[in-house]
Motif scaffolding. Structure first.
Motif, PDB file in Angstrom:
ATOM      1  N   TYR A  94      54.089  32.336  50.424  1.00 42.91           N
ATOM      2  CA  TYR A  94      53.563  33.184  51.486  1.00 42.91           C
ATOM      3  C   TYR A  94      53.640  34.636  51.001  1.00 42.91           C
ATOM      4  O   TYR A  94      54.732  35.144  50.729  1.00 42.91           O
ATOM      5  N   TYR A  95      52.490  35.293  50.922  1.00 44.45           N
ATOM      6  CA  TYR A  95      52.430  36.661  50.418  1.00 44.45           C
ATOM      7  C   TYR A  95      51.771  37.578  51.442  1.00 44.45           C
ATOM      8  O   TYR A  95      50.849  37.178  52.164  1.00 44.45           O
ATOM      9  N   LEU A  96      52.237  38.829  51.461  1.00 43.12           N
ATOM     10  CA  LEU A  96      51.601  39.888  52.241  1.00 43.12           C
ATOM     11  C   LEU A  96      51.051  40.906  51.260  1.00 43.12           C
ATOM     12  O   LEU A  96      51.792  41.462  50.446  1.00 43.12           O
ATOM     13  N   LEU A  97      49.748  41.166  51.333  1.00 39.47           N
ATOM     14  CA  LEU A  97      49.071  42.113  50.453  1.00 39.47           C
ATOM     15  C   LEU A  97      48.600  43.311  51.268  1.00 39.47           C
ATOM     16  O   LEU A  97      48.091  43.155  52.375  1.00 39.47           O
ATOM     17  N   HIS A  98      48.759  44.503  50.705  1.00 39.16           N
ATOM     18  CA  HIS A  98      48.178  45.716  51.293  1.00 39.16           C
ATOM     19  C   HIS A  98      46.797  45.898  50.665  1.00 39.16           C
ATOM     20  O   HIS A  98      46.671  46.468  49.596  1.00 39.16           O
ATOM     21  N   LYS A  99      45.784  45.384  51.353  1.00 36.47           N
ATOM     22  CA  LYS A  99      44.427  45.366  50.789  1.00 36.47           C
ATOM     23  C   LYS A  99      43.802  46.760  50.762  1.00 36.47           C
ATOM     24  O   LYS A  99      43.759  47.442  51.778  1.00 36.47           O
ATOM     25  N   ASP A 135      31.482  37.490  42.641  1.00 39.79           N
ATOM     26  CA  ASP A 135      30.812  37.901  41.411  1.00 39.79           C
ATOM     27  C   ASP A 135      30.643  39.413  41.294  1.00 39.79           C
ATOM     28  O   ASP A 135      30.299  39.918  40.221  1.00 39.79           O
ATOM     29  N   ILE A 136      30.870  40.141  42.384  1.00 38.37           N
ATOM     30  CA  ILE A 136      30.613  41.578  42.378  1.00 38.37           C
ATOM     31  C   ILE A 136      31.889  42.399  42.532  1.00 38.37           C
ATOM     32  O   ILE A 136      32.137  43.330  41.759  1.00 38.37           O
ATOM     33  N   HIS A 137      32.695  42.057  43.538  1.00 43.06           N
ATOM     34  CA  HIS A 137      33.867  42.874  43.865  1.00 43.06           C
ATOM     35  C   HIS A 137      35.164  42.193  43.417  1.00 43.06           C
ATOM     36  O   HIS A 137      35.221  40.971  43.315  1.00 43.06           O
ATOM     37  N   PRO A 138      36.218  42.993  43.195  1.00 39.22           N
ATOM     38  CA  PRO A 138      37.525  42.379  42.960  1.00 39.22           C
ATOM     39  C   PRO A 138      37.992  41.640  44.203  1.00 39.22           C
ATOM     40  O   PRO A 138      37.675  42.047  45.329  1.00 39.22           O
ATOM     41  N   THR A 139      38.700  40.568  44.000  1.00 43.70           N
ATOM     42  CA  THR A 139      39.172  39.765  45.125  1.00 43.70           C
ATOM     43  C   THR A 139      40.636  40.047  45.425  1.00 43.70           C
ATOM     44  O   THR A 139      41.370  40.576  44.583  1.00 43.70           O
ATOM     45  N   ALA A 140      41.047  39.667  46.628  1.00 42.73           N
ATOM     46  CA  ALA A 140      42.447  39.838  47.009  1.00 42.73           C
ATOM     47  C   ALA A 140      43.364  39.072  46.059  1.00 42.73           C
ATOM     48  O   ALA A 140      44.425  39.571  45.664  1.00 42.73           O
ATOM     49  N   LEU A 141      42.943  37.870  45.644  1.00 44.21           N
ATOM     50  CA  LEU A 141      43.784  37.072  44.744  1.00 44.21           C
ATOM     51  C   LEU A 141      43.947  37.728  43.379  1.00 44.21           C
ATOM     52  O   LEU A 141      44.961  37.535  42.714  1.00 44.21           O
ATOM     53  N   SER A 142      42.947  38.515  42.959  1.00 48.63           N
ATOM     54  CA  SER A 142      43.027  39.149  41.647  1.00 48.63           C
ATOM     55  C   SER A 142      44.123  40.215  41.594  1.00 48.63           C
ATOM     56  O   SER A 142      44.521  40.645  40.510  1.00 48.63           O
ATOM     57  N   LEU A 143      44.626  40.636  42.763  1.00 49.34           N
ATOM     58  CA  LEU A 143      45.689  41.642  42.810  1.00 49.34           C
ATOM     59  C   LEU A 143      47.080  41.021  42.718  1.00 49.34           C
ATOM     60  O   LEU A 143      48.071  41.735  42.618  1.00 49.34           O
ATOM     61  N   LEU A 144      47.130  39.697  42.753  1.00 45.86           N
ATOM     62  CA  LEU A 144      48.414  38.997  42.662  1.00 45.86           C
ATOM     63  C   LEU A 144      48.682  38.592  41.211  1.00 45.86           C
ATOM     64  O   LEU A 144      47.865  37.915  40.599  1.00 45.86           O
ATOM     65  N   ALA A 145      49.806  39.018  40.695  1.00 42.14           N
ATOM     66  CA  ALA A 145      50.168  38.713  39.306  1.00 42.14           C
ATOM     67  C   ALA A 145      50.777  37.315  39.239  1.00 42.14           C
ATOM     68  O   ALA A 145      51.994  37.140  39.086  1.00 42.14           O
ATOM     69  N   GLY A 203      47.576  48.252  47.587  1.00 36.25           N
ATOM     70  CA  GLY A 203      47.292  47.428  46.425  1.00 36.25           C
ATOM     71  C   GLY A 203      48.455  46.566  45.973  1.00 36.25           C
ATOM     72  O   GLY A 203      48.295  45.731  45.074  1.00 36.25           O
ATOM     73  N   GLU A 204      49.631  46.741  46.581  1.00 35.89           N
ATOM     74  CA  GLU A 204      50.816  45.958  46.213  1.00 35.89           C
ATOM     75  C   GLU A 204      50.982  44.770  47.170  1.00 35.89           C
ATOM     76  O   GLU A 204      50.360  44.710  48.230  1.00 35.89           O
ATOM     77  N   TYR A 205      51.854  43.839  46.780  1.00 34.70           N
ATOM     78  CA  TYR A 205      52.119  42.674  47.618  1.00 34.70           C
ATOM     79  C   TYR A 205      53.588  42.310  47.535  1.00 34.70           C
ATOM     80  O   TYR A 205      54.313  42.759  46.642  1.00 34.70           O
ATOM     81  N   ARG A 206      54.025  41.497  48.482  1.00 38.38           N
ATOM     82  CA  ARG A 206      55.402  40.987  48.495  1.00 38.38           C
ATOM     83  C   ARG A 206      55.397  39.606  49.111  1.00 38.38           C
ATOM     84  O   ARG A 206      54.454  39.213  49.802  1.00 38.38           O
TER      85      ARG A 206
END
Length: 236
Positions: A65-70, A81-91, A221-224
């Protein structure tokens, strides 16, 4: 929904053996589910069941379970195919990302709290209309606002296109151009359409909380990972 099924079907497919062979494994007490001996071939399992056969781990997934600051410009999607996705910000490793999904989307130009998980049953509970989980937003507007906005939000507004009336929403004035809005549902572009009744354009939309899960000071842009208390708040 969570992917449930029979133990014998899973083991037969995983080991590429017949169900008769799986029955023998059960008789020989070689199958374990979540740390206990399997109780039967028709025992129900899901994608998070820990399954062991003769000391070989066949499945071991952990609920995440993650919380992302989109940020603005990031899409609430798993692929695009065009924009970065929310999942791409998760390492995270690709194998873990592949199991994740987004619970409660935000528009491309909106920011704030976005929840990402691999637990479909939990996210279904979070987003279920009957649960009426509160979602808090900080809204920046193009024109000044005043107290005349408060009661129409609380009364609900009729949208003829869908033939629906919105549920009561709380509006708290923060400044001349900002308001805190709390929704208990999620209709299409609901906040923008509600302010549209006043011919007041929404300049920025920022989600600050979903239920008891608060964005607080999480950097853009960070998550926890969610705390156990936050996860349990949805189960309640």
């Amino acid at each position: 929904m969570a992917k449930r099924g029979r133990l014998d079907s899973f083991v037969a497919k995983k080991l590429q053996v017949s169900k008769k062979a799986v029955r023998n494994l059960l008789i020989e007490k070689q199958l374990w589910v979540d740390g206990e001996l399997a109780t039967g071939l028709d025992q129900q399992i899901d994608e998070f069941s820990h399954i062991v056969c003769a000391s070989e781990v066949l499945q071991q997934f952990t609920r995440r379970y993650y919380l992302l600051h989109k940020p603005v410009g990031v899409v609430s999607a798993t692929t695009d195919d065009i924009h970065p996705t929310a999942l791409s910000l998760l390492a995270l490793q690709q194998s873990e990302q592949a199991m994740l999904h987004i619970a409660g989307r935000l528009d491309l130009n909106s920011t704030g709290a976005l929840i990402i998980t691999n637990d479909a049953k939990w996210s279904d509970a979070l987003m279920a209309p009957e649960r009426k989980v509160a979602k808090e937003y900080l809204v920046t507007l193009g024109n000044p606002i005043d107290a005349s906005y408060i009661q129409p939000f609380l009364d609900g507004m009729y949208f003829g296109y869908e033939d629906i009336t919105t549920k009561p929403a709380e509006l708290e004035i923060v400044s001349d151009y900002q308001a805190k809005v709390t929704l208990h549902e999620g209709k299409y572009h609901q906040i923008k359409r509600m302010f549209g009744r006043f011919r007041n354009p929404v300049v920025a939309l920022h989600r600050t909380a979903i239920g008891e899960i608060k964005l607080a000071d999480l950097p853009l842009g960070e998550y926890r990972e969610l705390t156990q208390a936050e996860v349990d708040s949805v189960k309640r």
